[in-house]
Design an enzyme around this catalytic site. Structure first.
Site, short mmCIF file in Angstrom:
data_model
loop_
_atom_site.label_atom_id
_atom_site.label_comp_id
_atom_site.label_asym_id
_atom_site.label_seq_id
_atom_site.Cartn_x
_atom_site.Cartn_y
_atom_site.Cartn_z
N SER A 24 4.31 -4.14 -11.88
CA SER A 24 3.38 -4.92 -11.08
C SER A 24 3.51 -4.63 -9.57
CB SER A 24 3.63 -6.41 -11.33
OG SER A 24 2.74 -7.19 -10.57
N ALA A 73 7.16 -6.87 2.09
CA ALA A 73 6.84 -8.30 2.18
C ALA A 73 5.33 -8.39 2.18
CB ALA A 73 7.43 -8.91 3.44
N ILE A 74 4.75 -7.95 1.04
CA ILE A 74 3.29 -7.95 0.90
C ILE A 74 2.78 -9.39 0.89
CG2 ILE A 74 1.35 -7.19 -0.57
CD1 ILE A 74 2.98 -4.80 0.45
N CYS A 133 8.78 -16.28 -6.69
CA CYS A 133 8.04 -16.79 -5.53
C CYS A 133 8.35 -18.26 -5.27
CB CYS A 133 6.56 -16.55 -5.75
SG CYS A 133 6.09 -16.81 -7.44
N LYS A 168 9.75 -12.47 -15.72
CA LYS A 168 10.38 -11.48 -14.82
C LYS A 168 11.35 -12.19 -13.90
CE LYS A 168 9.14 -7.72 -11.71
NZ LYS A 168 7.99 -6.96 -11.19
N GLY A 220 13.42 0.54 -5.27
CA GLY A 220 13.66 1.98 -5.21
C GLY A 220 15.09 2.34 -5.61
N GLY A 246 14.00 -1.11 -11.85
CA GLY A 246 14.71 -1.14 -10.56
C GLY A 246 15.19 0.26 -10.25
N GLY A 268 8.21 1.38 -10.79
CA GLY A 268 7.61 0.69 -9.66
C GLY A 268 7.45 1.60 -8.45
N THR A 269 8.40 1.51 -7.53
CA THR A 269 8.33 2.26 -6.27
C THR A 269 8.08 3.76 -6.47
OG1 THR A 269 9.80 0.62 -5.29
CG2 THR A 269 9.65 2.72 -4.15
C1 LIG Z 1 4.72 -2.86 -2.81
C2 LIG Z 1 5.30 -3.68 -3.94
C3 LIG Z 1 4.56 -4.75 -4.46
C4 LIG Z 1 5.07 -5.53 -5.50
N1 LIG Z 1 4.32 -6.55 -6.02
C5 LIG Z 1 4.80 -7.28 -7.08
C6 LIG Z 1 4.00 -8.30 -7.67
O1 LIG Z 1 2.86 -8.56 -7.28
N2 LIG Z 1 4.55 -9.01 -8.71
C7 LIG Z 1 5.80 -8.74 -9.22
O2 LIG Z 1 6.24 -9.40 -10.17
N3 LIG Z 1 6.56 -7.74 -8.68
C8 LIG Z 1 6.09 -7.01 -7.63
N4 LIG Z 1 6.85 -6.00 -7.11
C9 LIG Z 1 8.18 -5.71 -7.68
C10 LIG Z 1 8.13 -4.52 -8.64
O3 LIG Z 1 7.26 -4.73 -9.72
C11 LIG Z 1 9.55 -4.20 -9.17
O4 LIG Z 1 10.06 -5.34 -9.84
C12 LIG Z 1 10.55 -3.84 -8.06
O5 LIG Z 1 9.94 -3.07 -7.05
C13 LIG Z 1 11.77 -3.06 -8.61
O6 LIG Z 1 11.39 -1.87 -9.28
P1 LIG Z 1 11.31 -0.43 -8.54
O7 LIG Z 1 12.61 -0.22 -7.83
O8 LIG Z 1 11.04 0.55 -9.65
O9 LIG Z 1 10.17 -0.52 -7.57
C14 LIG Z 1 6.35 -5.22 -6.06
C15 LIG Z 1 7.08 -4.14 -5.52
C16 LIG Z 1 6.57 -3.38 -4.49
C17 LIG Z 1 7.38 -2.21 -3.97
#
Ligand SMILES: Cc1cc2nc3c(=O)[nH]c(=O)nc-3n(C[C@H](O)[C@H](O)[C@H](O)COP(=O)(O)O)c2cc1C
Length: 320
Positions: A24, A73-74, A133, A168, A220, A246, A268-269
């Protein structure tokens, strides 16, 4: 020609053709990466976090790069669940893979209302609840930091939707296994571990925080060992499937999560760095299974070997 391995897995009643899921917030509303590849190839897609009403999110700057990581911090900016269902979903019909709605609320009642809305939409295969949140009725404390509140949110979503419910978790807690146990008891069908770790960065030239929101969530490669540890802990603590994420950047990272017992993984990232990462991971897992003569990906899940040279003790393995 080698026989292709069966990569399909079951996550809380949702059968997906491979264990690679778009996370997400990093995959838009489901079709933004269509120019790079066919999203139907993915195990599933989790859309950007949705709320009852549209949310503008935080002011910029909303992201800051750190060594091996990304701070964001979207502020959960999104068009709201009604606009998603009416404007976005019809164009996603051509994507032949399950869509999972990631939802959040400002109050427990809002979560319940969101859940009710998902129940009426066939195209939504499952619901992932973001409990990282702030709860406006509890002074802004995140829902996912208190076991009772996390359980109440889960209970309300489970009671109001017909879809499998994935919770989550936030890593920003003292003991994640307590929260995992609470949401399992409240009826969650699966758990995703993990959301981002709280962090911040400062621009020393201006002496200002790099994010307008001051603090943000770190994601990341920087978080991978910590995320893997949390998945390991949660897999040991619950019976329901765990989805690991993660810092997963390639198929070897994905294998690490599967070996500690994650039933599926999310990317994700990495999508923001190389949009084709999920496809490369699916191909990498396929090639790995062929090389190792593994006919079914479930043979790897939880097959962490923790004792002795002969690897006689298997770790987190559970019947799949
Ligand atoms: C730009 C951005 C926006 C994200 N928006 C959401 C979101 O709307 N809802 C959510 O549950 N997690 C959100 N996440 C968290 C990711 O889904 C994920 O849990 C987190 O980034 C760790 O995984 P990664 O290291 O593969 O990115 C967001 C992450 C990023 C980087």
């Amino acid at each position: 020609m080698a026989v292709l391995p069966d990569l399909s897995v079951d996550i809380g009643g949702l059968r997906i053709k491979n264990p690679v899921i778009a996370a997400s917030g990093t995959f838009g509303y489901g079709d933004e990466l269509t120019p790079f590849y066919d999203p139907s190839l993915l195990g599933a897609i989790i859309v950007k976090g949705l709320s009852l009403r549209p949310m503008p999110g935080n002011p910029p700057p909303r992201t800051a790069e750190t060594p091996c990581g990304l701070l964001n911090a979207i502020g959960l900016a999104n068009i709201g669940i009604e606009a998603f269902i009416e404007e976005k979903l019809p164009s996603l019909a051509k994507i032949k893979t399950p869509l999972i709605a990631n939802i959040y609320g400002h109050t427990i009642r809002e979560y319940a209302q969101m859940a009710k809305r998902t129940a009426t939409v066939d195209r939504i295969a499952a619901v992932e609840i973001n409990i990282s949140c702030p709860n406006v009725e509890a002074g802004g404390m995140a829902f996912g930091t208190d076991p009772d509140t996390a359980a109440m949110v889960t209970d309300q979503v489970v009671k109001n939707t017909t879809k499998p419910v994935i919770v989550k978790l936030t890593p920003n807690v003292t003991d994640i296994t307590t929260i995992a146990g609470a949401v399992e008891s409240a009826g969650a069908q699966a758990i995703s571990v993990t959301n981002t770790f709280l962090g911040m960065a400062v621009d020393v030239a201006t002496r200002r925080p790099k994010l307008a929101n001051i603090i943000g969530g770190l994601s990341g490669p920087a978080i991978k060992p910590m995320a893997l540890y949390l998945v390991h802990k949660v897999v040991e603590a619950v019976q329901i499937p765990v989805i690991g994420l993660g810092g997963i950047m390639d198929y070897q990272d994905a294998l690490e999560f599967l070996l500690v017992g994650a039933r599926a993984i999310q990317v994700g990232t990495a999508n923001l760095i190389n949009p084709k990462t999920p496809i490369e991971i699916i191909n990498g897992l396929t090639d790995f299974c062929v090389r190792e003569e593994i006919g079914n990906i479930n043979q790897i899940i939880g097959d962490l070997r923790t004792k002795g040279e002969g690897h006689e003790k298997k770790g987190n393995r559970k019947d799949t």
